[in-house]
Design a protein around this motif. Structure first.
Motif: not given
Length: 324
Positions: A274-282, A306-315
């Protein structure tokens, strides 16, 4: 990606609600409550945060706070993280204790100050933890007893409450006591519904029709215009990476230090992703910087995004907690 940020800067009166995960208890005994209050009192004094009212219930708590210099987010992160760690160690448990992140809304002080104090301090009576106002006056897990001088909590600002009635302390306490008693005639709102509580409080002061459309605010549209600039700050300019790391660790209820270690402990891999997605993707931070911070390879960070994006979008509730 702009975030709908918390309205969080010094001088704002804020009503905070913290709830147990799945409505489970967050205090199992008086030792839990005592530790929470010790930590709470310490942080109030260390961070120069005013507490005007508070109440500890079984599966939730209410705080009425006004940070004078720092941010509410930092205060709450330190308070809740230390409590969860101690609670889990003491009761030999792991996993989430709180229901996502705490809820908070900023309040138009002059209009709502006393109504909020009364609402918060009547919670133990309305919840059936005490039977009457006499018991509430000495109840150790609510700020009402501190205002009346029957208990002490360093950091609680009770003089400001009493001065709303009389400058003289004795007369102020008499006026405050009568004001609290009058609140028993009010039909209590559903504390599980933050939006319903906001509307209920507005109705008590006759402002229901002029309530700000923003659900983070208890106040008029005119009041909203004074705090609106803080609502439009982008995530990338609002949260430094170390603070984001602490925020993610808080939500997933893991130690921040574990996010940079290889471990199979429950929740750590998900929090890291989740941290990686927020830091890099957001926030569009450099992947190499994130990799160094977490002790990962750049390829590992890319996979985690990619995994963090799935986790957060599913929740979506998790995503909302992290972005607000």
């Amino acid at each position: 990606m702009p975030r709908s940020a918390r309205l969080d800067f010094p001088g704002l009166l804020q009503h905070v609600i913290v709830r147990g995960n799945e409505r489970r208890p967050i205090f199992l005994d008086d030792q839990d409550r005592s530790f929470f209050l010790e930590r709470f009192s310490f942080l109030l004094q260390e961070t120069h945060t005013d507490c005007l009212a508070w109440a500890l219930l079984t599966n939730h708590l209410h705080l009425l706070l006004r940070p004078r210099s720092g941010s509410l987010a930092t205060f709450m992160r330190r308070l809740l993280t230390s409590y969860v760690v101690t609670f889990n160690l003491r009761h030999k448990r792991s996993g989430h204790l709180f229901q996502n992140r705490y809820k908070s809304f900023v309040c138009e002080e002059e209009r709502y100050f006393l109504e909020l104090v009364r609402y918060v301090h009547l919670n133990p009576l309305r919840a059936g933890l005490v039977d009457n106002l006499a018991e509430l006056a000495v109840y150790p897990w609510c700020g009402h007893a501190v205002v009346l001088g029957h208990r002490v909590l360093p950091g609680q600002v009770y003089g400001e409450v009493l001065e709303r009635f009389e400058k003289n302390v004795q007369k102020g306490r008499a006026g405050y006591t009568a004001f609290i008693a009058d609140g028993l005639c009010q039909r209590a709102p559903d504390f599980e519904e933050n939006r319903g509580l906001r509307r209920w409080l507005a109705k008590q002061v006759g402002q229901e029709e002029n309530l700000a459309a923003d659900a983070r605010i208890l106040g008029s549209e005119a009041f909203f215009q004074t705090v609106q600039p803080a609502a439009t700050v982008p995530l990338s300019k609002k949260i430094p990476l170390p603070e984001l790391l602490m925020k993610v660790a808080e939500i997933f209820e893991v130690s921040p230090e574990l996010l940079s270690r290889r471990t199979r402990l429950s929740g750590v891999a998900e929090a890291r992703a989740a941290f990686c997605y927020l830091a890099v993707g957001v926030m569009e931070c450099n992947g190499a910087e994130v990799a160094r911070m977490l002790g990962m390879s750049r390829a590992g960070v890319s996979i985690a995004v990619g995994r963090g994006k799935t986790i957060l979008e599913d929740n979506p509730s998790l995503l909302d907690s992290l972005l607000n």
